[in-house]
Design a protein around this motif. Structure first.
Motif, PDB file in Angstrom:
ATOM      1  N   TYR A 196       0.993  -1.170   0.124  1.00 36.39           N
ATOM      2  CA  TYR A 196       0.012   0.293  -0.015  1.00 36.39           C
ATOM      3  C   TYR A 196       0.894   1.228  -0.044  1.00 36.39           C
ATOM      4  O   TYR A 196       0.545   2.191  -0.627  1.00 36.39           O
ATOM      5  CB  TYR A 196      -0.931  -0.246   1.170  1.00 36.39           C
ATOM      6  N   SER A 235      -3.228   5.203   5.732  1.00 43.91           N
ATOM      7  CA  SER A 235      -4.540   4.275   5.747  1.00 43.91           C
ATOM      8  C   SER A 235      -4.197   2.825   6.088  1.00 43.91           C
ATOM      9  O   SER A 235      -4.752   1.900   6.403  1.00 43.91           O
ATOM     10  CB  SER A 235      -5.404   4.355   4.509  1.00 43.91           C
ATOM     11  N   HIS A 262      -3.931  12.777   2.152  1.00 45.73           N
ATOM     12  CA  HIS A 262      -4.922  12.538   3.311  1.00 45.73           C
ATOM     13  C   HIS A 262      -5.071  10.812   3.618  1.00 45.73           C
ATOM     14  O   HIS A 262      -5.391  10.543   4.647  1.00 45.73           O
ATOM     15  CB  HIS A 262      -6.089  12.802   2.576  1.00 45.73           C
ATOM     16  N   TRP A 263      -4.772  10.164   2.550  1.00 44.75           N
ATOM     17  CA  TRP A 263      -4.834   8.645   2.874  1.00 44.75           C
ATOM     18  C   TRP A 263      -3.685   7.894   2.873  1.00 44.75           C
ATOM     19  O   TRP A 263      -3.389   6.494   2.912  1.00 44.75           O
ATOM     20  CB  TRP A 263      -5.407   7.903   1.484  1.00 44.75           C
ATOM     21  N   GLN A 264      -2.536   8.471   3.275  1.00 40.46           N
ATOM     22  CA  GLN A 264      -1.036   7.882   3.094  1.00 40.46           C
ATOM     23  C   GLN A 264      -0.843   6.881   4.370  1.00 40.46           C
ATOM     24  O   GLN A 264      -0.103   6.039   4.277  1.00 40.46           O
ATOM     25  CB  GLN A 264       0.076   8.974   2.920  1.00 40.46           C
ATOM     26  N   GLY A 313     -10.377   2.104   4.011  1.00 46.34           N
ATOM     27  CA  GLY A 313      -9.365   3.508   3.676  1.00 46.34           C
ATOM     28  C   GLY A 313      -8.535   3.206   2.598  1.00 46.34           C
ATOM     29  O   GLY A 313      -7.987   3.973   2.019  1.00 46.34           O
ATOM     30  N   MET A 314      -7.870   1.937   2.811  1.00 43.97           N
ATOM     31  CA  MET A 314      -6.779   1.519   1.793  1.00 43.97           C
ATOM     32  C   MET A 314      -7.306   1.712   0.253  1.00 43.97           C
ATOM     33  O   MET A 314      -6.555   1.994  -0.826  1.00 43.97           O
ATOM     34  CB  MET A 314      -6.221   0.317   1.956  1.00 43.97           C
ATOM     35  N   ALA A 333     -10.212  14.799   1.278  1.00 43.12           N
ATOM     36  CA  ALA A 333     -10.324  13.536   0.787  1.00 43.12           C
ATOM     37  C   ALA A 333      -9.855  13.588  -0.673  1.00 43.12           C
ATOM     38  O   ALA A 333      -9.471  12.474  -0.995  1.00 43.12           O
ATOM     39  CB  ALA A 333     -11.533  13.108   0.881  1.00 43.12           C
ATOM     40  N   SER A 349       0.564   3.934  -2.577  1.00 49.84           N
ATOM     41  CA  SER A 349       0.172   5.630  -2.373  1.00 49.84           C
ATOM     42  C   SER A 349       1.359   6.580  -2.760  1.00 49.84           C
ATOM     43  O   SER A 349       1.132   7.704  -3.066  1.00 49.84           O
ATOM     44  CB  SER A 349       0.203   5.632  -0.837  1.00 49.84           C
ATOM     45  N   GLN A 368      -9.799   3.295  -0.820  1.00 51.10           N
ATOM     46  CA  GLN A 368     -10.265   4.777  -1.215  1.00 51.10           C
ATOM     47  C   GLN A 368      -8.608   5.525  -1.563  1.00 51.10           C
ATOM     48  O   GLN A 368      -8.879   6.173  -2.343  1.00 51.10           O
ATOM     49  CB  GLN A 368     -10.847   5.569  -0.032  1.00 51.10           C
ATOM     50  N   GLY A 369      -7.762   5.309  -0.501  1.00 51.18           N
ATOM     51  CA  GLY A 369      -6.490   5.803  -0.832  1.00 51.18           C
ATOM     52  C   GLY A 369      -6.061   5.300  -2.132  1.00 51.18           C
ATOM     53  O   GLY A 369      -5.320   6.057  -2.680  1.00 51.18           O
ATOM     54  N   ASP A 401      -3.313  18.691   3.809  1.00 53.29           N
ATOM     55  CA  ASP A 401      -3.738  17.957   4.726  1.00 53.29           C
ATOM     56  C   ASP A 401      -4.214  18.091   6.035  1.00 53.29           C
ATOM     57  O   ASP A 401      -5.098  17.817   6.562  1.00 53.29           O
ATOM     58  CB  ASP A 401      -3.240  16.470   4.296  1.00 53.29           C
TER      59      ASP A 401
END
Length: 286
Positions: free
Chosen positions: A184, A243, A239-241, A256-257, A234, A188, A259-260, A224
């Motif tokens: 992940y 997750s 914002h998702w790093q 979350g992963m 979002a 990302s 979406q990221g 963020d």
């Protein structure tokens, strides 16, 4: 009298130009590759030395349990901590360097025009360099947790992964979760890779492409933190790093992963498309 298209040279095949193994060999021999590999290899040893000097973090009364407080619980915990302290910035640098120092370095050395005169099709050249850049970036992502797991196991023993939320994962499950986390983190970072690659096609300064990608990634991290942006945060990859922390739960959480990953891949595809489109029209002679 109708014009005819000149026949290609005997034996010429566009798909055989600039093979991946040739580009990979060139990048592997670069000094920057050795430097990055050395830094990522030494980081776990530096962390072990820091814990030895500063004392066991689990004995400190922080009021809450985190990855940092469980860093010395086992080799798996140490590897997770190494990823936690490096994912936000340190791992950004090799990705930006491997993907941003590709086309721009050829232009700065004045060798780009000779590659294209070989002739290597422009799309083929970009595809080869992007592929090798991503492969080296993935290797850098895997190198750190692998070394950290080995060093942590030697220093703190082989055992379950103590979770910040309570409970533990068996060593076998912990390794699988760490592999998922590493994957992940790489996904990302695709935004940084694509941004560096795009900048590499629009500038002749390798440091400009690398520095621009790192700088814009930092700007995204800063934005963020601006809570006034509300739900607009979002749409930021930053914002998702983290997750991937959802993978370090008793029950694996994917939302979350996913979406990221979708945000990162979407930005990356757009930036790579811009790179191919712009480079196809670029004057590489002047």
């Amino acid at each position: 009298m109708t014009a005819t298209t000149p026949a290609a040279a005997p034996g010429y095949r566009a798909r055989r130009t600039l093979p991946l193994r040739v580009e990979a060999r060139r990048q592997l021999r670069r000094r920057r590759t050795l430097v990055i590999g050395t830094i990522l290899t030494l980081l776990p040893f530096v962390l072990v030395a820091a814990f030895a000097i500063g004392g066991d973090p689990s004995t400190r009364n922080t009021g809450r349990i985190s990855l940092m407080t469980t860093a010395t619980a086992s080799g798996a915990n140490f590897a997770a901590t190494a990823l936690f302290v490096s994912a936000g910035f340190l791992l950004v640098v090799p990705v930006a360097l491997f993907c941003g120092d590709t086309v721009a370095s050829e232009a700065s050395w004045a060798s780009l025009r000779y590659l294209l005169a070989a002739p290597v099709p422009r799309a083929r050249l970009l595809l080869s360099k992007l592929t090798v850049g991503l492969v080296f970036s993935a290797a850098a992502m895997m190198l750190l947790p692998l070394v950290a797991l080995a060093v942590g196991t030697a220093a703190y023993g082989w055992g379950p992964l103590q979770l910040p939320t309570g409970g533990a994962l068996a060593p076998g499950d912990a390794v699988l979760r760490l592999a998922l986390v590493t994957g992940y983190v790489f996904v990302s970072q695709l935004v940084t890779a694509a941004l560096a690659f795009w900048l590499s096609t629009v500038t002749d300064a390798p440091l400009g492409a690398v520095g621009g990608a790192v700088g814009l990634t930092i700007v995204g991290n800063v934005l963020d933190q601006v809570t006034a942006l509300g739900d607009w945060r979002a749409v930021l990859p930053a914002h998702w790093q983290y997750s991937w922390a959802d993978a370090l739960q008793p029950e694996l959480e994917w939302s979350g992963m996913l979406q990221g990953a979708s945000v990162s891949v979407s930005y990356a595809l757009v930036l790579v498309a811009l790179a191919f489109r712009g480079f196809a029209r670029k004057d590489v002679v002047s």
